[in-house]
Design a protein around this motif. Structure first.
Motif, PDB file in Angstrom:
ATOM      1  N   GLY A  88      -0.634   1.906  -3.162  1.00  0.00           N
ATOM      2  CA  GLY A  88       0.159   1.353  -2.069  1.00  0.00           C
ATOM      3  C   GLY A  88      -0.089   2.103  -0.771  1.00  0.00           C
ATOM      4  O   GLY A  88      -0.241   1.496   0.300  1.00  0.00           O
ATOM      5  N   GLY A 102       0.107  -1.074  -6.660  1.00  0.00           N
ATOM      6  CA  GLY A 102       0.199  -0.033  -7.676  1.00  0.00           C
ATOM      7  C   GLY A 102      -0.390  -0.416  -9.017  1.00  0.00           C
ATOM      8  O   GLY A 102      -0.555   0.447  -9.894  1.00  0.00           O
ATOM      9  N   THR A 107       5.698   8.164  -9.742  1.00  0.00           N
ATOM     10  CA  THR A 107       6.602   7.755  -8.666  1.00  0.00           C
ATOM     11  C   THR A 107       7.871   8.588  -8.662  1.00  0.00           C
ATOM     12  O   THR A 107       8.297   9.100  -9.706  1.00  0.00           O
ATOM     13  CB  THR A 107       6.954   6.265  -8.816  1.00  0.00           C
ATOM     14  N   ASN A 148      -3.137   1.770  -9.811  1.00  0.00           N
ATOM     15  CA  ASN A 148      -2.920   3.209  -9.950  1.00  0.00           C
ATOM     16  C   ASN A 148      -3.547   3.819 -11.205  1.00  0.00           C
ATOM     17  O   ASN A 148      -4.107   4.921 -11.127  1.00  0.00           O
ATOM     18  CB  ASN A 148      -1.422   3.523  -9.923  1.00  0.00           C
ATOM     19  N   TYR A 167      -0.677   9.811 -10.814  1.00  0.00           N
ATOM     20  CA  TYR A 167       0.444   9.595  -9.905  1.00  0.00           C
ATOM     21  C   TYR A 167       1.719   9.279 -10.680  1.00  0.00           C
ATOM     22  O   TYR A 167       1.716   8.467 -11.605  1.00  0.00           O
ATOM     23  CB  TYR A 167       0.143   8.446  -8.934  1.00  0.00           C
ATOM     24  N   CYS A 211       7.529   1.808   2.591  1.00  0.00           N
ATOM     25  CA  CYS A 211       6.678   0.692   2.164  1.00  0.00           C
ATOM     26  C   CYS A 211       6.577  -0.317   3.306  1.00  0.00           C
ATOM     27  O   CYS A 211       7.233  -1.369   3.295  1.00  0.00           O
ATOM     28  CB  CYS A 211       7.245   0.028   0.916  1.00  0.00           C
ATOM     29  N   ASN A 254      -1.133   7.106  -3.864  1.00  0.00           N
ATOM     30  CA  ASN A 254      -1.199   5.961  -4.773  1.00  0.00           C
ATOM     31  C   ASN A 254      -1.864   4.791  -4.063  1.00  0.00           C
ATOM     32  O   ASN A 254      -2.199   4.871  -2.869  1.00  0.00           O
ATOM     33  CB  ASN A 254       0.193   5.580  -5.296  1.00  0.00           C
ATOM     34  N   TYR A 313       3.544  -3.393  -1.672  1.00  0.00           N
ATOM     35  CA  TYR A 313       3.230  -1.987  -1.936  1.00  0.00           C
ATOM     36  C   TYR A 313       3.129  -1.735  -3.438  1.00  0.00           C
ATOM     37  O   TYR A 313       2.198  -1.082  -3.923  1.00  0.00           O
ATOM     38  CB  TYR A 313       4.311  -1.111  -1.312  1.00  0.00           C
ATOM     39  N   HIS A 314       4.091  -2.277  -4.194  1.00  0.00           N
ATOM     40  CA  HIS A 314       4.101  -2.028  -5.636  1.00  0.00           C
ATOM     41  C   HIS A 314       3.104  -2.896  -6.397  1.00  0.00           C
ATOM     42  O   HIS A 314       2.629  -2.498  -7.463  1.00  0.00           O
ATOM     43  CB  HIS A 314       5.518  -2.195  -6.184  1.00  0.00           C
TER      44      HIS A 314
END
Length: 407
Positions: free
Chosen positions: A38, A165, A177, A168, A175, A12, A36, A161-162
């Motif tokens: 991110g 998400g 994780t 997503n 996706y 990340c 994804n 990064y999240h």
């Protein structure tokens, strides 16, 4: 020779994007698969494809990209993610080189880069005589160029990064994780633990001072992250409770009666599991009350020199303890688990053994490890990323890797 690199998932951070820019500038072709949102955000506008299918469809998706882009090399972080394991195997079957990044075998100023696999999948030989033979021909590598990498920078990249998400469900609806815990839950746990550490630091330092000055023999068990592939995929244990139960049982039956066992938490543990409560229950069960010490934090440079022995599953701290001359036993088979470096008998016998690592063998092992797998740099801060990009090219670009040349 001009090559064509396919990037899969990375850390990340902007590291993969910066590395791709450098490879492009060197005349190579670069493509990426985003899994994804991110991945999508951190890769930016560079050439990429988006995989939105199910895992069973990944092989056909990869085949299409391999052919369309003439892929010669595949780059990824961690070889045990559900998306990466089949990709590594499939690429290898087609003669495509895999370049696997991972956190450094040596810390803190190194990252790992190996071909085809890391940790339990490493291609490094397990022959101490080989390390002696090749290591004595290599230069004595130092500790690498240091750089500062504040945890807040790593945390900021992880949060960004999240946060991406959130998209997503729309952009990558299938996706899943590889992380076992939802990011929001993990962040809340980190916040609680790091707040608590401010109040634990002084008491942990005082405990270490008492252990060092008392002269009483003590052993160290460093905990690892239960979510780490080193535990999930490269050991026989399910989690840290299993590890502590196994070690404390053996300690109770076989360690010298005056000895203590110090259990130290991992610095990046989110605090979702109350290890102290688990330890108290196990100490009562094995009649070890008063002989177990628990540390949430602490200075290892002060704790390791007087330690009687270190017990680890496969932590990189084990490599550090071997390098400092501490008797060390591993409960699985990390790359440094070699005759002459670690205790080779069962744990029950380790408590009575005082055999120390062979310093000359470790020197040869360390020189070889750095020469073949270690990159001076980091994944998160700007300076570390720049150094890692510059220094990893000697492992990425040659047709034959440094390990191939030595073999």
């Amino acid at each position: 020779m001009r090559r064509s690199f396919l990037f899969l998932q990375g850390v990340c951070s902007p590291f993969f994007a910066r590395l791709a820019d450098r490879l492009t500038a060197d005349g190579h072709r670069v493509h990426k698969i985003n899994f994804n949102a991110g991945d999508l955000v951190y890769w930016g506008a560079r050439p990429a494809s988006n995989f939105r299918g199910q895992l069973a469809q990944l092989r056909d998706f990869l085949d299409a990209r391999y052919r369309r882009h003439g892929i010669t090399d595949q780059v990824l972080f961690g070889d045990r993610r559900p998306l990466h394991r089949p990709a590594v195997n499939h690429a290898s079957s087609l003669g495509i080189r895999n370049h696997v990044f991972e956190e450094g075998y040596l810390r803190p100023h190194w990252v790992t880069l190996e071909r085809e696999g890391v940790n339990g999948h490493s291609l490094l030989p397990r022959d101490p005589d080989w390390f002696r033979r090749v290591g004595e021909q290599l230069p004595n590598y130092g500790n690498g160029q240091p750089f500062g990498s504040p945890f807040r920078i790593r945390a900021a990249h992880d949060v960004a990064y999240h946060l991406a998400g959130i998209a997503n469900p729309i952009l990558f609806p299938r996706y899943q994780t590889h992380a076992p815990v939802n990011a929001a839950i993990e962040y809340a746990a980190y916040l609680r633990r790091f707040t608590m550490l401010r109040f634990r630091q002084s008491s942990d330092d005082a405990l270490i001072d008492r252990l060092v000055s008392a002269g009483q023999p003590f052993y160290l068990l460093p905990l690892q992250l239960g979510s780490d592939a080193q535990i999930r995929d490269h050991s026989r244990f399910d989690d840290m409770r299993d590890v502590m139960e196994f070690v404390m049982d053996s300690f109770a039956r076989n360690a010298p009666g005056e000895a203590r066992l110090v259990i130290k938490n991992h610095p990046l543990d989110p605090g979702l599991v109350r290890h102290q409560r688990t330890i108290a229950g196990l100490a009562k069960r094995f009649a070890l009350s008063g002989r177990i010490d628990y540390l949430e934090s602490g200075n290892l440079d002060k704790l390791l020199p007087p330690v009687r022995g270190v017990v680890t599953v496969n932590s990189t701290l084990g490599c550090l303890s071997v390098g400092m001359g501490c008797p060390t036993v591993t409960l699985s088979d990390p790359i440094y688990n070699l005759p002459g470096l670690t205790f080779q008998g069962p744990l029950d016998e380790f408590w009575q053994s005082e055999v120390r690592p062979d310093a000359e063998l470790f020197r040869c092992f360390r020189n070889t490890l750095i020469h073949t797998t270690q990159v001076n740099g980091g994944f998160y801060c700007r300076t570390g990323i720049r150094m890692a990009v510059d220094n990893c090219l000697r492992l990425l670009e040659p047709e034959r890797s440094p390990l191939d040349e030595l073999l």
